[in-house]
Design a protein around this motif. Sequence first.
Motif, PDB file in Angstrom:
ATOM      1  N   UNK A  99      10.659  -2.444  -5.640  1.00 30.78           N
ATOM      2  CA  UNK A  99      10.478  -1.072  -6.122  1.00 30.78           C
ATOM      3  C   UNK A  99       9.221  -0.454  -5.521  1.00 30.78           C
ATOM      4  N   UNK A 100       8.168  -1.240  -5.406  1.00 31.87           N
ATOM      5  CA  UNK A 100       6.940  -0.728  -4.785  1.00 31.87           C
ATOM      6  C   UNK A 100       7.187  -0.359  -3.327  1.00 31.87           C
ATOM      7  N   UNK A 101       7.869  -1.231  -2.594  1.00 34.64           N
ATOM      8  CA  UNK A 101       8.141  -0.948  -1.187  1.00 34.64           C
ATOM      9  C   UNK A 101       8.985   0.310  -1.034  1.00 34.64           C
ATOM     10  N   UNK A 102       9.987   0.470  -1.869  1.00 28.74           N
ATOM     11  CA  UNK A 102      10.832   1.667  -1.796  1.00 28.74           C
ATOM     12  C   UNK A 102      10.044   2.937  -2.111  1.00 28.74           C
TER      13      UNK A 102
ATOM     14  N   UNK B 100      -2.089   1.261   6.204  1.00 30.93           N
ATOM     15  CA  UNK B 100      -2.464   1.262   4.791  1.00 30.93           C
ATOM     16  C   UNK B 100      -1.304   0.799   3.913  1.00 30.93           C
ATOM     17  N   UNK B 101      -0.091   1.254   4.241  1.00 27.11           N
ATOM     18  CA  UNK B 101       1.071   0.844   3.471  1.00 27.11           C
ATOM     19  C   UNK B 101       1.289  -0.651   3.514  1.00 27.11           C
ATOM     20  N   UNK B 102       1.143  -1.241   4.702  1.00 29.13           N
ATOM     21  CA  UNK B 102       1.297  -2.688   4.854  1.00 29.13           C
ATOM     22  C   UNK B 102       0.250  -3.427   4.036  1.00 29.13           C
TER      23      UNK B 102
ATOM     24  N   UNK C 202       4.529  10.634   2.359  1.00 29.96           N
ATOM     25  CA  UNK C 202       4.816  10.836   3.773  1.00 29.96           C
ATOM     26  C   UNK C 202       3.859  10.055   4.668  1.00 29.96           C
ATOM     27  N   UNK C 203       4.430   9.255   5.542  1.00 23.98           N
ATOM     28  CA  UNK C 203       3.641   8.522   6.521  1.00 23.98           C
ATOM     29  C   UNK C 203       3.075   7.213   6.021  1.00 23.98           C
ATOM     30  N   UNK C 204       3.036   7.016   4.701  1.00 25.38           N
ATOM     31  CA  UNK C 204       2.381   5.822   4.174  1.00 25.38           C
ATOM     32  C   UNK C 204       3.169   4.558   4.488  1.00 25.38           C
TER      33      UNK C 204
END
Length: 252
Positions: free
Chosen positions: A162-165, A178-180, A171-173
């Motif tokens: 759920x966090x990954x989705x 940073x997202x990784x 946008x862009x994260x």
Amino acid sequence: MSSDKIFIGETIGTAILILLGAGVCAAVTLKSSKARNAGWVAIAFGWGFAVLTGAYISGSLSGAHLNPAVTIGLAIDTGEWSKVPVYLAGQFLGAMIGAALVWVAYYGQFQAHMNDPEIAALAKNSDSPAGPVLGIFSTGPEIRNTVQNLATEIIGTFVLVLFILTLGLTKGLAVSGTGTMMVAFVVVGIGLSLGGPTGYAINPARDLGPRIVHALLPLPNKGGSDWRYAWIPVVGPIVGAALAAGLYKIAF
């Protein structure tokens, strides 16, 4: 992304993930390791940094799923299933390669540990289905309760997927460094908060691939590979991922 790049990226990335993740388990567990008895916090952070490293390495090739549960969750969300077999093949192969590399890196420590008279006697006389070093390679429950163990894996994977989705909502994260990094810290959080009951596989390849390697390795006094439990860290994460993807489609 081409199937070749996906397969190569997932194989390399998952191999690095397991090399560093199972590596920290070996470091904490084995005799003659400088990190012996470093504890659960070291393991949780070790796995988080393993995710971070594997994902950065493979991100440009495959998008760095590194986890069949993540791949399935994303496929449920997008409806795109054509590349799922390629992702899964790379993930399971990579997990087995990474587990074998842990054995190579800690070969002397494995020999010292497994030939220790106390460990040898424990392995010989134990009624446990899990051998004394199986926890380096794959997960197992502290209390054997099928319903609870399955629920724990479902819940932990639900949080991860759920966090990954939801990363994609900013946008862009999702495609940024940073997202990784945020996903890696969520893995640390899951380990610290929900890892106690089962060891938080939250990834079918992470558990099944190394379990197969444990069964094949020529380790003295290694004991069983606990195949009776092996379906839980496969089925639980898949169910958790499906539930997360379903909630995401409904709520977001």
